[in-house]
Design a protein around this motif. Structure first.
Motif, PDB file in Angstrom:
ATOM      1  N   PHE A  94      -2.043  -4.663  -2.635  1.00 55.88           N
ATOM      2  CA  PHE A  94      -2.417  -3.383  -3.225  1.00 55.88           C
ATOM      3  C   PHE A  94      -1.544  -3.150  -4.463  1.00 55.88           C
ATOM      4  CE2 PHE A  94      -3.905  -2.431   1.064  1.00 55.88           C
ATOM      5  CZ  PHE A  94      -4.968  -1.541   0.879  1.00 55.88           C
ATOM      6  N   SER A  98       0.833  -1.211   0.000  1.00 54.26           N
ATOM      7  CA  SER A  98       0.000   0.000   0.000  1.00 54.26           C
ATOM      8  C   SER A  98       0.864   1.257   0.000  1.00 54.26           C
ATOM      9  CB  SER A  98      -0.936   0.011   1.217  1.00 54.26           C
ATOM     10  OG  SER A  98      -0.199   0.094   2.425  1.00 54.26           O
ATOM     11  N   ARG A 105     -12.443  -6.076   0.715  1.00 50.61           N
ATOM     12  CA  ARG A 105     -11.425  -5.229   0.110  1.00 50.61           C
ATOM     13  C   ARG A 105     -12.114  -4.407  -0.989  1.00 50.61           C
ATOM     14  NH1 ARG A 105      -9.184 -10.304   1.255  1.00 50.61           N
ATOM     15  NH2 ARG A 105      -7.528 -10.158   2.816  1.00 50.61           N
ATOM     16  N   ASN A 151      -7.271  -3.197  -4.153  1.00 49.41           N
ATOM     17  CA  ASN A 151      -6.896  -3.964  -2.964  1.00 49.41           C
ATOM     18  C   ASN A 151      -7.602  -5.303  -3.103  1.00 49.41           C
ATOM     19  OD1 ASN A 151      -7.877  -3.826   0.538  1.00 49.41           O
ATOM     20  ND2 ASN A 151      -6.110  -4.826  -0.364  1.00 49.41           N
ATOM     21  N   LEU A 205      -7.849  -1.075   3.514  1.00 48.92           N
ATOM     22  CA  LEU A 205      -8.266  -0.171   2.444  1.00 48.92           C
ATOM     23  C   LEU A 205      -8.476   1.246   2.959  1.00 48.92           C
ATOM     24  CD1 LEU A 205      -9.250   0.024  -0.569  1.00 48.92           C
ATOM     25  CD2 LEU A 205     -11.557  -0.377   0.318  1.00 48.92           C
TER      26      LEU A 205
END
Length: 242
Positions: free
Chosen positions: A182, A70, A230, A168, A123
């Motif tokens: 991600f 991420s 997600r 995600n 997320l």
């Protein structure tokens, strides 16, 4: 019927039932097309929805650990957006988002770097971190939208410069080894209804083309930390440019 054959028949029937249940519990067979293959490159060339691919390629960051997907995605997109960048001593005096300076005081309140190294981000956490750094970001849980809504949003995003989309998802549902992940999307091909995932774990997978149906199913999986699925993030600049 002799007792021996009754037992044997029971075992065989149970095995068939158990196998059927196990198969039904697994995701549908999924497949992806690597950009390393000539067909993958041809698909990108023919795509009419690839406004994001080239600018993301210019700023693409490979995640430095297994759990910083991420953060690598966020750094890639924020650098591509051209929002105000912090200075990392490694590049001083030039400002640039890295997977180290991404964790300023405000982001650390959401999730520390040490905890992110262990557990990654959800997320919502990833979305809030991008907002802190100047991105106008909005999260969508897959369970709250339809495949058609996602496809429409993503395609429009990918043909319009100046904004990006992050997915995600659970890798298993697109035909890769199991693991939450991600990455940004780089393009869409109308003929095959496939999206190009620009995987920030480049040491594991190159960019891959994935069917829209499979990608949506991969996003519509239960997060292990929060009681939500997600999903995806739509992000553009909030106007705070460098």
């Amino acid at each position: 019927m002799p007792g021996y054959f009754r037992v044997l028949l029971y075992v065989l029937c149970f095995s068939v039932v158990a196998s059927t249940v196990h198969a039904d519990a697994l995701p549908k067979k999924s497949e992806f097309l690597s950009m390393k293959l000539p067909e993958g490159l041809k698909r990108l060339k023919n795509s009419e929805h690839k406004a994001d691919y080239w600018i993301l390629s210019a700023h693409f960051a490979t995640q430095v650990t297994q759990s910083l997907c991420s953060v690598a995605t966020g750094a890639t997109i924020l650098n591509a957006l051209g929002v105000k960048r912090p200075i990392d001593p490694i590049y001083d005096p030039y400002p640039y988002f890295t997977q180290t300076n991404y964790f300023n005081d405000e982001v650390t309140k959401i999730r520390t770097r040490d905890l992110t190294l262990k557990e990654g981000m959800t997320l919502q956490m990833a979305t809030k971190a991008m907002r802190i750094h100047g991105g106008d970001a909005e999260a969508f849980h897959a369970e709250d939208v339809t495949l058609e809504q996602f496809r429409k949003t993503a395609v429009e995003n990918l043909r319009t410069p100046g904004n990006f989309i992050v997915v995600n998802y659970q890798r298993l549902n697109i035909g890769q080894p199991k693991g939450a992940h991600f990455s940004p999307l780089g393009a869409y091909d109308t003929k095959t209804d496939t999206f190009l995932i620009m995987d920030v774990a480049r040491y594991k997978f190159p960019p891959v083309w994935v069917r829209a149906e499979d990608l949506f199913a991969a996003m519509n999986t239960q997060d292990t930390e929060v009681p939500k699925s997600r999903g995806y993030i739509v992000i553009k600049s909030s106007g705070n440019k460098t």
